[in-house]
Design an enzyme around this catalytic site. Structure first.
Site, PDB file in Angstrom:
ATOM      1  N   HIS A  75       0.824  -1.223   0.000  1.00 57.98           N
ATOM      2  CA  HIS A  75       0.000   0.000   0.000  1.00 57.98           C
ATOM      3  C   HIS A  75       0.852   1.265   0.000  1.00 57.98           C
ATOM      4  CE1 HIS A  75      -3.837  -2.149   0.860  1.00 57.98           C
ATOM      5  NE2 HIS A  75      -3.032  -2.989   1.490  1.00 57.98           N
ATOM      6  N   ASN A 148     -10.326  -2.866   2.483  1.00 58.47           N
ATOM      7  CA  ASN A 148     -10.003  -2.864   1.058  1.00 58.47           C
ATOM      8  C   ASN A 148     -11.250  -2.563   0.238  1.00 58.47           C
ATOM      9  OD1 ASN A 148      -7.267  -3.475   1.230  1.00 58.47           O
ATOM     10  ND2 ASN A 148      -7.562  -5.677   1.038  1.00 58.47           N
ATOM     11  N   HIS A 339      -4.049   1.160  11.949  1.00 61.50           N
ATOM     12  CA  HIS A 339      -3.865  -0.098  12.673  1.00 61.50           C
ATOM     13  C   HIS A 339      -5.234  -0.701  12.994  1.00 61.50           C
ATOM     14  CE1 HIS A 339      -2.664  -3.141  15.315  1.00 61.50           C
ATOM     15  NE2 HIS A 339      -1.869  -2.496  16.133  1.00 61.50           N
TER      16      HIS A 339
HETATM   17 FE1  HDE Z   1      -2.425  -4.788   5.608  1.00 62.51          FE
HETATM   18  N1  HDE Z   1      -0.604  -4.017   6.049  1.00 62.51           N
HETATM   19  N2  HDE Z   1      -1.803  -6.610   6.218  1.00 62.51           N
HETATM   20  N3  HDE Z   1      -4.182  -5.640   5.015  1.00 62.51           N
HETATM   21  N4  HDE Z   1      -3.056  -3.043   4.942  1.00 62.51           N
HETATM   22  C1  HDE Z   1      -0.237  -2.745   5.863  1.00 62.51           C
HETATM   23  O1  HDE Z   1       0.909  -1.462   7.450  1.00 62.51           O
HETATM   24  C2  HDE Z   1      -0.685  -6.843   6.942  1.00 62.51           C
HETATM   25  C3  HDE Z   1      -4.548  -6.940   5.137  1.00 62.51           C
HETATM   26  C4  HDE Z   1      -4.306  -2.727   4.500  1.00 62.51           C
HETATM   27  O2  HDE Z   1      -3.210   3.502   3.995  1.00 62.51           O
HETATM   28  C5  HDE Z   1       1.111  -2.440   6.473  1.00 62.51           C
HETATM   29  O3  HDE Z   1       1.279   0.744   7.769  1.00 62.51           O
HETATM   30  C6  HDE Z   1      -0.640  -8.231   7.351  1.00 62.51           C
HETATM   31  C7  HDE Z   1      -5.942  -7.121   4.886  1.00 62.51           C
HETATM   32  C8  HDE Z   1      -4.362  -1.345   4.114  1.00 62.51           C
HETATM   33  O4  HDE Z   1      -1.580   3.331   5.451  1.00 62.51           O
HETATM   34  C9  HDE Z   1       1.512  -3.767   7.105  1.00 62.51           C
HETATM   35  C10 HDE Z   1      -1.772  -8.805   6.826  1.00 62.51           C
HETATM   36  C11 HDE Z   1      -6.413  -5.875   4.591  1.00 62.51           C
HETATM   37  C12 HDE Z   1      -3.088  -0.841   4.359  1.00 62.51           C
HETATM   38  C13 HDE Z   1       0.341  -4.652   6.776  1.00 62.51           C
HETATM   39  C14 HDE Z   1      -2.486  -7.781   6.126  1.00 62.51           C
HETATM   40  C15 HDE Z   1      -5.303  -4.967   4.667  1.00 62.51           C
HETATM   41  C16 HDE Z   1      -2.296  -1.923   4.882  1.00 62.51           C
HETATM   42  C17 HDE Z   1       2.100  -1.835   5.556  1.00 62.51           C
HETATM   43  C18 HDE Z   1      -2.202 -10.253   6.915  1.00 62.51           C
HETATM   44  C19 HDE Z   1      -7.835  -5.467   4.215  1.00 62.51           C
HETATM   45  C20 HDE Z   1      -2.607   0.556   4.100  1.00 62.51           C
HETATM   46  C21 HDE Z   1       2.232  -0.384   5.956  1.00 62.51           C
HETATM   47  C22 HDE Z   1      -2.600 -10.650   8.189  1.00 62.51           C
HETATM   48  C23 HDE Z   1      -8.812  -5.835   5.201  1.00 62.51           C
HETATM   49  C24 HDE Z   1      -2.982   1.493   5.188  1.00 62.51           C
HETATM   50  C25 HDE Z   1       1.435  -0.268   7.131  1.00 62.51           C
HETATM   51  C26 HDE Z   1      -2.555   2.897   4.850  1.00 62.51           C
HETATM   52  C27 HDE Z   1      -0.970  -1.795   5.265  1.00 62.51           C
HETATM   53  C28 HDE Z   1       0.287  -5.914   7.205  1.00 62.51           C
HETATM   54  C29 HDE Z   1      -3.682  -8.055   5.412  1.00 62.51           C
HETATM   55  C30 HDE Z   1      -5.452  -3.577   4.388  1.00 62.51           C
HETATM   56  C31 HDE Z   1       2.831  -4.348   6.645  1.00 62.51           C
HETATM   57  C32 HDE Z   1       0.441  -8.888   8.152  1.00 62.51           C
HETATM   58  C33 HDE Z   1      -6.739  -8.425   4.969  1.00 62.51           C
HETATM   59  C34 HDE Z   1      -5.570  -0.607   3.564  1.00 62.51           C
HETATM   60  O5  HDE Z   1       1.637  -3.652   8.486  1.00 62.51           O
END
Ligand code: HDE
Length: 670
Positions: A75, A148, A339
Site C-alpha cells: 500500500h 479494502n 492499525h
Molecule cells: Fe495490511 N498491512 N496486512 N491488510 N493493509 C499494511 O501497514 C498486513 C490486510 C491494508 O493507507 C502495512 O502501515 C498483514 C488485509 C491497508 O496506510 C503492514 C496482513 C487488509 C493498508 C500490513 C495484512 C489490509 C495496509 C504496511 C495479513 C484489508 C494501508 C504499511 C494478516 C482488510 C494502510 C502499514 C494505509 C498496510 C500488514 C492483510 C489492508 C505491513 C500482516 C486483509 C488498507 O503492516
C-alpha cells in the site's frame, strides 16, 4: 502599465496577503538564527572553495539528504483527504461506541486509498486491490477501519501474508513488473494456493480497475464484533457504499492512463474536493447475532468468504464525506499510521486469524517506517482526546512530561493517571469463552475454496463476465512459464468450465479433460457493479472544437454542462481565449480521450481534422457516450464509428448530454 510594473504590483499584493495570514516570517535555521542568504554558499573568494563553517548550507543539505522515509511494504502508493462521519440513527442496541450512538454528531475522519503492489511512484490505474483505510478521531479515542475495496482477501492465515506479497511484488531478478500481478510468481502462487481463488476472481474482474477513488466500494473484510452497554455481542461486517456510484475503467484505457496520467486517481479526488463536489460513502453494517454463527454454508471467520447480501442485508447507518484536502502530502498521507487494533469501546475483534495477525503487524511496521514508538504523537496520528499514560522517552519524543511518577501504582501523584471501568468508558475486551488444544491446523470449515469464487462469477452480468475472461487471459498470458499458465488454468477449471476453456484458448494451453467445476447456480444480486445508480454530476466531457465554432454556441454548451454538474473542457488545436468567458483550455496533445467520460465533437462544417477523428475513435472503442453535432456527423470519415451504434448521438442540442449519459458505458456497442 509595463509588464515589469504589473509584476511588481502583483508581488506587493501577494506580500500583503501573506502578512494577513501571518506568513510574512523571516527565514531561520532550525535553531532559530535568521538567515541572510539562501542561494549562495559561503566561499573563500568569489570563485574560491566552499567553507565548512557554512552552517546554514550544511543543515539545509543534511536535512534534504534525509527527506525520505521507508515507503510502506504494501500500500505504498496512496492518496487521502480529511472529512467527517455522521451516524443516521442511534445504534446503542448493538454497540456502546459513542460515535455510533449520537445521530447528528460529526466525527472527524481521514481516509487513505491505496494500491497494494506498486511502489510509491507507481501509476494509479494498475489492476490491483485498493486499500480503503479510515481513521475516525472519536471522542473516545481513535478507531481505524483498515479495509479494502474488495470484500475478501487472498489468504486465510496471517502467516501466509508475506508469501502472497512476495509472490505479487515485482520479481526479484528484474524488479518487474511494477504495480501489477501479470507475472509468473503471482500466478504460480494462485495455482498452488487455492484459497486465493475468490479474491483473484474479483481482481481480474472490473473491480480490479476502478475508475477513480470516489467511485469504489470499501469493506472491512474481517468479521468484527459490536458490543453494547449490556455486554451483548454481535458479529459485524463493515461496508462503505459510494454515493457517486461504482464505476470501472476498461483495461485498454487503464493501461493507456498509466502513461498519459499516472496520477489520474489522486488528481480526481483532489480536484473534486477543491470544486466542492465532495466524495462520500455511506457506512453499511451486516450484523448477525452470536447464536447465528453456524447458520451459514461458509465459516464467518474465514476472510476469503463474503456474507451474501441477499441472505444478510446491509443496514445503512451513516455517511462519511471527504471535504478537505491535505496541506502537505508527506505530513499527512505519508505519515498517517493505521492499525486494525485501534478500536474504541463497543467495537471488538473476532477470532479470524488473519485479523489477529494484523493486530501484531501494524505497530511493528510503523516502528521502522516512522522511526520509533512515538509515531502516534505525529499531528495526523494524534487522537482528539488527550492522552495520559506512563509511557515515556524513546526516539522522537514530542511531549514534555511534567509528572514525577511514570508508574502504576503510585502514591506520590494520587495513582494518576487512573484506569476506568467499562461503565466509566474504559475499554474492556469482550469476555469470549475460548478453549482448545494448541494446534497448527485449519478448521475443515475453511476448506471450501471454490464455491464463492463461483458465486461471484454467477452474479456478474455478461459484459462483466467477459471482462473477467479478458483479465485472466491478459495476466496469465503474460507469464513466461507455460507450466505456470497451465497450472493456473487447471485451477480455473475447478471453478468455472467456460472460464477455463476461454482462457486456455487465449493463452495457448489446454483445458483439463475432466470437468471439475464446482456445481452451484447460486447468485447474489448485490455483487454486480450494475446495482448502483450513476448520478450525472461529477462526470466529465471533452468538447472538441473543430475549426471556428462560434463562441456563442460554446457558451450554451458551457452553461448546460455547468448546470448539470459536469466537468468539461474545451479541446482544440491551440490553447486560446475565444471570448470573455470561453477558453480552449486543452489541445489534442494535452488532453486525451482516456481522461474523460464522454465526448462531444463540434465542427464548423469545414472538415474534421484527423486528431478529432482519432479522439472519437478511442472514445468509441472504450464504449463512452459520444455526441457529434450535425456538421461533424456529416464529415466523419472513420468507417469504424457507426452513427447508429448504441451511445452515439447526432445532435446540435447541448442538453442531449443527459440522454447520452443514460449509460456511462455502452457495453452493447460492438
Ligand atoms: Fe495490511 N498491512 N496486512 N491488510 N493493509 C499494511 O501497514 C498486513 C490486510 C491494508 O493507507 C502495512 O502501515 C498483514 C488485509 C491497508 O496506510 C503492514 C496482513 C487488509 C493498508 C500490513 C495484512 C489490509 C495496509 C504496511 C495479513 C484489508 C494501508 C504499511 C494478516 C482488510 C494502510 C502499514 C494505509 C498496510 C500488514 C492483510 C489492508 C505491513 C500482516 C486483509 C488498507 O503492516
Amino acid at each position: 502599465m509595463s509588464n515589469k510594473e504589473e509584476n511588481n504590483n502583483k508581488k506587493l499584493e501577494q506580500l500583503e496577503q501573506f502578512k494577513k495570514n501571518g506568513k510574512d516570517q523571516p527565514m531561520t535555521t532550525n535553531n532559530g538564527t535568521k538567515v541572510s542568504e539562501d542561494e549562495l554558499t559561503l566561499t573563500a573568494g568569489e570563485r574560491g572553495p566552499s567553507l565548512l563553517e557554512d552552517f546554514h548550507f550544511r543543515e539545509k543539505i543534511m536535512h534534504f539528504d534525509h527527506e525520505r522515509i521507508p515507503e510502506r511494504v504494501v500500500h505504498a502508493r496512496g492518496f487521502g483527504a480529511h472529512g467527517e462521519f455522521e451516524v443516521y440513527e442511534d445504534l446503542s442496541k448493538y454497540t456502546s461506541a459513542d460515535f455510533l450512538t449520537h445521530p447528528g454528531k460529526k466525527t472527524p475522519v481521514f481516509t487513505r486509498i491505496s494500491t497494494v503492489q506498486g511502489s510509491k511512484g507507481s501509476p494509479d490505474t494498475v489492476r490491483d486491490v485498493r486499500g480503503f483505510a479510515t481513521k475516525f478521531y472519536t471522542d473516545e479515542g481513535i478507531f481505524d477501519l483498515v479495509g479494502n475495496d474488495i470484500p475478501v482477501f487472498f489468504v486465510q492465515d496471517a502467516i501466509k501474508f508475506p508469501d502472497v506479497i512476495h509472490a505479487v511484488k515485482p520479481e526479484p531478478d528484474t524488479e518487474t513488473p511494477q504495480g501489477g500481478s501479470a507475472h509468473d510468481t503471482f500466478w504460480d502462487f494462485f495455482a498452488e494456493n487455492p484459497e486465493t481463488s475468490h479474491t483473484t476472481m474479483w481482481v481480474m474482474s472490473d473491480r480490479g480497475i476502478p475508475k477513480n477513488i470516489r467511485q469504489l466500494e470499501g469493506f472491512g473484510v474481517h468479521t468484527y464484533r459490536l458490543v453494547n452497554d449490556e455486554g451483548e455481542s454481535f458479529f459485524v461486517k463493515f461496508h462503505w457504499r459510494p454515493v457517486h456510484g461504482l464505476e470501472s475503467l476498461v483495461w485498454d484505457e487503464a493501461q493507456t492512463l498509466q502513461g498519459k496520467d499516472i496520477d489520474f486517481h489522486r488528481k480526481d479526488l483532489h480536484e473534486s474536493i477543491e470544486k466542492g463536489d465532495y466524495p462520500a460513502w455511506e457506512l453499511g453494517l451486516q450484523i448477525i447475532r452470536e447464536d447465528q454463527e453456524f447458520d451459514f454454508d461458509f465459516d464467518i471467520l474465514d476472510p476469503t468468504k463474503l456474507w451474501p447480501e441477499d441472505e444478510i442485508p446491509v443496514k445503512v447507518v451513516g455517511k462519511m464525506t471527504l471535504n478537505r484536502n491535505v496541506d502537505n502530502v508527506f505530513d499527512e498521507i505519508e505519515q498517517i499510521a493505521f492499525h486494525p487494533g485501534h478500536v474504541v469501546p463497543g467495537i471488538d475483534f473476532s477470532d479470524d486469524s488473519l485479523l489477529q495477525g494484523r493486530l501484531f503487524s501494524y505497530t511493528d511496521t510503523q516502528i521502522s517506517r516512522l522511526g520509533g514508538p512515538n509515531f502516534n504523537q505525529i499531528p495526523i496520528n494524534r487522537p482528539v482526546n488527550k492522552v495520559h499514560n506512563n509511557q515515556r522517552d524513546a526516539m522522537y519524543q514530542m511531549d514534555i512530561h511534567t509528572d514525577k511518577t511514570s508508574y502504576h501504582n503510585n502514591g506520590l501523584e494520587g495513582n494518576c493517571p487512573f484506569t476506568s471501568s467499562k461503565a466509566q468508558g474504559g475499554y474492556e475486551h469482550y469476555p469470549e469463552r475460548v478453549e482448545g488444544h494448541k494446534v497448527r491446523t485449519r478448521s475443515e470449515s475453511f476448506k471450501d475454496y471454490y464455491s464463492q469464487a463461483k458465486l461471484y462469477l454467477n452474479s456478474l452480468t455478461k459484459p462483466e463476465y467477459d471482462h473477467t475472461v479478458d483479465g485472466f487471459s491478459f495476466e496469465i498470458g503474460k507469464c513466461k512459464s507455460m507450466d505456470v499458465r497451465q497450472r493456473a488454468v487447471n485451477q480455473l477449471n475447478k471453478i468455472d468450465r467456460e472460464l477455463a476453456e476461454r482462457v486456455a484458448e487465449n493463452v495457448g494451453v489446454t483445458v483439463p479433460e475432466e470437468n471439475e467445476e464446482v456445481k452451484s447456480d447460486k447468485k447474489d444480486s448485490q455483487l454486480t457493479m450494475e446495482k448502483y445508480d450513476r448520478p450525472l454530476p461529477g462526470h466529465s466531457v471533452a468538447v472538441l472544437i473543430n475549426g471556428d465554432v462560434d463562441p456563442e454556441t460554446l457558451k450554451q454548451y458551457a452553461k448546460e454542462y455547468a448546470s448539470q454538474g459536469l466537468n468539461y473542457a474545451f479541446v482544440g488545436k491551440h490553447q486560446k481565449q475565444l471570448s470573455d468567458d470561453i477558453t480552449v483550455n486543452e489541445t489534442y496533445d494535452t488532453a486525451h480521450p482516456t481522461l474523460f467520460d464522454s465526448l462531444v465533437v463540434l465542427s464548423d462544417g469545414n472538415g474534421l481534422v484527423p486528431d478529432a477523428e482519432e479522439f472519437a475513435a478511442l472514445a468509441y472503442k472504450h464504449k463512452k457516450p459520444i455526441i457529434f453535432n450535425k456538421a461533424a456527423a456529416d464529415e466523419l470519415q472513420d468507417q469504424k464509428i457507426k452513427l447508429d451504434a448504441p451511445g452515439v448521438f447526432v445532435s446540435d442540442d447541448p442538453d442531449t448530454i443527459v440522454k447520452a449519459f443514460d449509460k456511462v458505458r455502452y457495453w452493447d456497442r460492438k
